[in-house]
Design a protein around this motif. Structure first.
Motif, PDB file in Angstrom:
ATOM      1  N   CYS A  96      16.403 -44.212  -7.961  1.00 31.11           N
ATOM      2  CA  CYS A  96      15.210 -43.442  -7.602  1.00 31.11           C
ATOM      3  C   CYS A  96      15.275 -42.041  -8.227  1.00 31.11           C
ATOM      4  O   CYS A  96      14.473 -41.173  -7.905  1.00 31.11           O
ATOM      5  CB  CYS A  96      15.021 -43.361  -6.095  1.00 31.11           C
ATOM      6  SG  CYS A  96      13.320 -42.946  -5.631  1.00 31.11           S
ATOM      7  N   GLY A  97      16.280 -41.831  -9.082  1.00 34.50           N
ATOM      8  CA  GLY A  97      16.339 -40.547  -9.791  1.00 34.50           C
ATOM      9  C   GLY A  97      16.864 -39.382  -8.970  1.00 34.50           C
ATOM     10  O   GLY A  97      16.793 -38.232  -9.409  1.00 34.50           O
ATOM     11  N   HIS A 130       9.705 -34.865  -7.954  1.00 34.45           N
ATOM     12  CA  HIS A 130      10.268 -36.209  -8.032  1.00 34.45           C
ATOM     13  C   HIS A 130      10.040 -36.770  -9.429  1.00 34.45           C
ATOM     14  O   HIS A 130       8.913 -36.774  -9.908  1.00 34.45           O
ATOM     15  CB  HIS A 130       9.629 -37.131  -6.987  1.00 34.45           C
ATOM     16  CG  HIS A 130      10.504 -38.306  -6.665  1.00 34.45           C
ATOM     17  ND1 HIS A 130      10.901 -39.216  -7.616  1.00 34.45           N
ATOM     18  CD2 HIS A 130      11.102 -38.691  -5.511  1.00 34.45           C
ATOM     19  CE1 HIS A 130      11.694 -40.119  -7.054  1.00 34.45           C
ATOM     20  NE2 HIS A 130      11.839 -39.823  -5.768  1.00 34.45           N
ATOM     21  N   LEU A 156      10.390 -46.537 -10.702  1.00 34.38           N
ATOM     22  CA  LEU A 156      11.444 -46.176  -9.747  1.00 34.38           C
ATOM     23  C   LEU A 156      11.814 -47.408  -8.914  1.00 34.38           C
ATOM     24  O   LEU A 156      10.968 -48.248  -8.639  1.00 34.38           O
ATOM     25  CB  LEU A 156      10.946 -45.075  -8.808  1.00 34.38           C
ATOM     26  CG  LEU A 156      10.688 -43.699  -9.418  1.00 34.38           C
ATOM     27  CD1 LEU A 156       9.957 -42.815  -8.419  1.00 34.38           C
ATOM     28  CD2 LEU A 156      11.993 -43.041  -9.847  1.00 34.38           C
ATOM     29  N   HIS A 157      13.052 -47.472  -8.505  1.00 34.34           N
ATOM     30  CA  HIS A 157      13.634 -48.551  -7.688  1.00 34.34           C
ATOM     31  C   HIS A 157      13.922 -49.807  -8.509  1.00 34.34           C
ATOM     32  O   HIS A 157      14.466 -50.766  -7.989  1.00 34.34           O
ATOM     33  CB  HIS A 157      12.757 -48.897  -6.462  1.00 34.34           C
ATOM     34  CG  HIS A 157      12.792 -47.832  -5.402  1.00 34.34           C
ATOM     35  ND1 HIS A 157      12.623 -48.096  -4.064  1.00 34.34           N
ATOM     36  CD2 HIS A 157      13.010 -46.508  -5.479  1.00 34.34           C
ATOM     37  CE1 HIS A 157      12.702 -46.956  -3.372  1.00 34.34           C
ATOM     38  NE2 HIS A 157      12.941 -45.980  -4.232  1.00 34.34           N
TER      39      HIS A 157
END
Ligand SMILES: [Zn+2]
Ligand SMILES: [Zn+2]
Length: 417
Positions: free
Chosen positions: A120-121, A182, A376-377
């Motif tokens: 997720c960074g 994010h 993401l993920h």
């Protein structure tokens, strides 16, 4: 030298931080190694910091271990301050990884912990904030107030930020505004997007364990069939929003899991049902929050069953429109006028929501790739690291410029509603 230039000079170092954190991912609320690393870096820079460690409430501990997280007795985060006095702006980075196995050979700094990966960074967020800390420390005497840095655990649990708030991170000094970014690997590199107002959905999950009375399928009158209860719950929950919520509002309700039973001639003892509900307005959230448990209670009781419910909740993230208006120019100074855009709210959620309910807050999406990249993920997600110094520069510029422009005689001269 301007802030971006300074951040670009630190590009290698930001990468190094990210790679170290990426190699050693930890999940959930208890992140001892990641916290140690962050504290070691802050220590070396001479930045005042403390470990936010506390016991996890027994009910929450049981709930998350039932949901498949490791059994966690403690939570750990790190809070640091640079500068002094009022006002105070908080920069938030998450440190937790995901329970995902990282494919080998995609990067040369892959996870050393099987079944755990920074997908997720959050490794990049932590690295950018450590590097921002260094740049801020270098100009500490010029700051017109305090920059508080929050390195938080448990974002993927949906409530790590809440634990940090309960620990007191929004006080001493009191936080007047909070900012977080994010990374988004499938958004154009350097592009910042944001939504003034409701930015991410509130997310509600109810895991229901329905207890009936099993037996032979030829003798249903002697049993309590949990699958009948599941079936009726499925239908009623799906009807709820269509009958009780103004059709102009959005409710994304999904019964994503139903399990139970083993053969056609057996009525099982128990069954499980999981329902997730995403909403974008406080009143709608509160309505569903009240009605879903009522529907569960009445439907199960109607068929003489029993049940246990586990409830998870993350509030919506509210990007304060006035704060957004103030911070956007400071981001444009880093990435350029053409690289900041308004986007629609997303149905995902972020526990920055807890912070944004307490103090004026702003969360932005920061592109680090392009549209062809996995999201993401996804275990194959990647970050184009050339954008990390830009993230660092955004954090530094937002904090320093906001402090400078919000201060008059050492006091906050802005008001938020
Ligand atoms: Zn995530
Ligand atoms: Zn995340």
């Amino acid at each position: 030298m301007d802030i971006l230039e300074k951040a670009l000079k630190n590009g290698r170092e930001i990468q190094k931080h990210r790679h170290t954190i990426h190699r050693n991912p930890e999940i959930g609320f208890y992140l001892p190694e990641t916290c140690d690393y962050v504290m070691k870096c802050l220590e070396e820079m001479g930045i005042e910091h403390k470990l936010c460690k506390g016991k996890i409430d027994e009910e929450i501990r049981a709930k998350f271990s039932k949901a498949g997280f490791p059994d966690m007795e403690y939570y750990t985060g790190v809070v640091a301050t640079i500068g002094k006095g009022k006002p105070c702006i908080m920069l938030r980075a998450e440190m937790d990884a995901l329970p995902v196995d990282e494919p080998r050979g995609v990067v040369n700094f892959s996870s050393k912990n099987p079944g755990k990966m920074h997908a997720c960074g959050h490794d990049a967020h932590t690295a950018m904030l450590i590097s921002a800390a260094k740049l801020l420390k270098n100009i500490e005497t010029e700051l017109n107030g305090t920059v508080k840095l929050l390195f938080q655990p448990g974002e993927e649990c949906g409530c790590g930020a809440d634990m940090m708030i309960r620990h007191g991170v929004l006080e001493e000094p009191h936080v007047d505004a909070a900012f977080s970014l994010h990374v988004v690997p499938n958004q154009r590199g350097g592009l910042i997007t944001y939504t003034p107002g409701t930015m991410t959905a509130a997310m509600e999950t109810f895991e229901v364990n329905i207890l009936g009375k099993g037996g032979h399928s030829s003798l249903p009158h002697l049993c309590i069939d949990p699958l009948v209860i599941c079936n009726q719950l499925y239908t009623t929950l799906n009807l709820l929003a269509t009958r009780e919520i103004d059709p102009r509002e959005t409710v994304a309700l999904t019964v994503g899991k139903i399990s139970g039973g083993s053969a056609a001639n057996i009525i099982p003892d128990s069954a499980k049902l999981s329902v997730g509900c995403r909403t974008f307005k406080k009143e709608v959230t509160e309505h569903m929050q009240r009605r879903i448990p009522e529907v569960i209670e009445h439907t199960v009781k109607m068929w003489k069953g029993k049940y246990e419910t586990t409830h998870f909740f993350t509030p919506l993230t509210y990007a304060n429109p006035k704060l957004c208006g103030e911070l956007i120019p400071y981001m444009k100074e880093v990435v350029g006028e053409e690289n900041v855009e308004i986007c629609p709210s997303v149905s995902g959620s972020d526990d920055f929501g807890y912070i944004s309910q307490q103090v004026p807050g702003m969360l932005v999406w920061f592109g680090t790739g392009d549209e062809t990249q996995p999201a993401l993920h996804n275990p194959n997600m990647q970050i184009d690291e050339k954008w990390l110094p830009y993230g660092t520069a955004i954090l530094v510029n937002v904090a320093t410029r906001w402090l400078a422009q919000s201060t008059k005689n050492g006091r906050l001269n802005r008001e938020y509603i």
